[in-house]
Design a protein around this motif. Structure first.
Motif, PDB file in Angstrom:
ATOM      1  N   VAL A 122       0.847  -1.187   0.000  1.00  0.00           N
ATOM      2  CA  VAL A 122       0.000   0.000   0.000  1.00  0.00           C
ATOM      3  C   VAL A 122       0.883   1.237   0.000  1.00  0.00           C
ATOM      4  CG1 VAL A 122      -1.929  -1.125   1.177  1.00  0.00           C
ATOM      5  CG2 VAL A 122      -0.189   0.046   2.527  1.00  0.00           C
ATOM      6  N   ALA A 123       0.320   2.324  -0.495  1.00  0.00           N
ATOM      7  CA  ALA A 123       1.012   3.608  -0.413  1.00  0.00           C
ATOM      8  C   ALA A 123       1.004   4.015   1.053  1.00  0.00           C
ATOM      9  CB  ALA A 123       0.290   4.653  -1.260  1.00  0.00           C
ATOM     10  N   ALA A 124       2.138   4.463   1.568  1.00  0.00           N
ATOM     11  CA  ALA A 124       2.212   4.801   2.986  1.00  0.00           C
ATOM     12  C   ALA A 124       3.312   5.818   3.235  1.00  0.00           C
ATOM     13  CB  ALA A 124       2.482   3.542   3.803  1.00  0.00           C
ATOM     14  N   LEU A 125       3.206   6.476   4.338  1.00  0.00           N
ATOM     15  CA  LEU A 125       4.260   7.366   4.808  1.00  0.00           C
ATOM     16  C   LEU A 125       5.243   6.518   5.605  1.00  0.00           C
ATOM     17  CD1 LEU A 125       1.974  10.263   6.058  1.00  0.00           C
ATOM     18  CD2 LEU A 125       3.175  10.110   3.874  1.00  0.00           C
ATOM     19  N   ALA A 130      14.033   5.075   5.221  1.00  0.00           N
ATOM     20  CA  ALA A 130      13.568   3.691   5.285  1.00  0.00           C
ATOM     21  C   ALA A 130      13.556   3.108   3.883  1.00  0.00           C
ATOM     22  CB  ALA A 130      12.174   3.627   5.903  1.00  0.00           C
ATOM     23  N   GLU A 131      13.755   1.811   3.804  1.00  0.00           N
ATOM     24  CA  GLU A 131      13.768   1.147   2.502  1.00  0.00           C
ATOM     25  C   GLU A 131      12.364   1.154   1.900  1.00  0.00           C
ATOM     26  OE1 GLU A 131      14.789  -3.237   0.772  1.00  0.00           O
ATOM     27  OE2 GLU A 131      16.031  -2.469   2.391  1.00  0.00           O
ATOM     28  N   VAL A 132      12.272   1.529   0.644  1.00  0.00           N
ATOM     29  CA  VAL A 132      10.999   1.513  -0.073  1.00  0.00           C
ATOM     30  C   VAL A 132      11.147   0.631  -1.307  1.00  0.00           C
ATOM     31  CG1 VAL A 132      10.278   3.795   0.745  1.00  0.00           C
ATOM     32  CG2 VAL A 132      11.549   3.605  -1.389  1.00  0.00           C
ATOM     33  N   LEU A 133      10.028   0.127  -1.787  1.00  0.00           N
ATOM     34  CA  LEU A 133      10.051  -0.717  -2.981  1.00  0.00           C
ATOM     35  C   LEU A 133      10.190   0.145  -4.227  1.00  0.00           C
ATOM     36  CD1 LEU A 133       7.181  -3.177  -2.047  1.00  0.00           C
ATOM     37  CD2 LEU A 133       9.638  -3.599  -1.926  1.00  0.00           C
TER      38      LEU A 133
END
Length: 151
Positions: A122-125, A130-133
């Motif tokens: 999901v889209a999130a803050l 932090a590692e993001v996809l």
């Protein structure tokens, strides 16, 4: 493209809407994320008038969201690819799509999932750093069906 001056305001949302806040523009970007690259592909998918599509594609290139890449010498033909700036719109479009799925969709929504383990994302803050996809690590697939619009 609203072409409005927001004098005295420091609002990045208003400035972003000047670039991507028009319906066809967002749908072109959506289609680019889905793998469309060529003018005729966009035109067929959207059903938009050719002159409108030309204007929107040119604007997206001017803004550095898409780049034109020649794929044929004779006849000279170009395709449109998302730039880094364009790929970074993925979070905004994902959030907008997920909001629409929750509150507006009448059909089973598509879900975004991680390719490696098929877990929905999901889209999130997240905390800075932090590692993001990345875009290439996720895929959009048919979801399990409609759920209650308000949870």
């Amino acid at each position: 493209m609203l072409k409005r001056d927001y004098e005295g305001q420091n609002c990045s949302i208003a400035r972003a809407l000047e670039v991507v806040g028009e319906r066809w523009t967002l749908l072109i970007i959506r289609d680019a994320f889905l793998g469309l690259r060529r003018f005729d592909q966009f035109q067929e998918s959207l059903g938009v008038a050719r002159h409108v599509l030309t204007d929107r594609l040119n604007r997206l290139v001017e803004e550095g969201i898409l780049e034109r890449v020649r794929y044929s010498e004779r006849p000279e033909r170009y395709e449109y690819r998302l730039t880094r700036k364009g790929r970074e719109l993925n979070l905004a479009l994902t959030g907008l799509r997920q909001w629409g799925d929750k509150y507006l969709s009448e059909k089973p929504p598509r879900i975004l999932r991680r390719k490696t383990d098929k877990k929905p994302v999901v889209a999130a803050l997240v905390p800075k750093g932090a590692e993001v996809l990345r875009v290439g690590e996720v895929e959009l697939v048919p979801g399990p069906g409609l759920k209650s619009r308000i949870s």
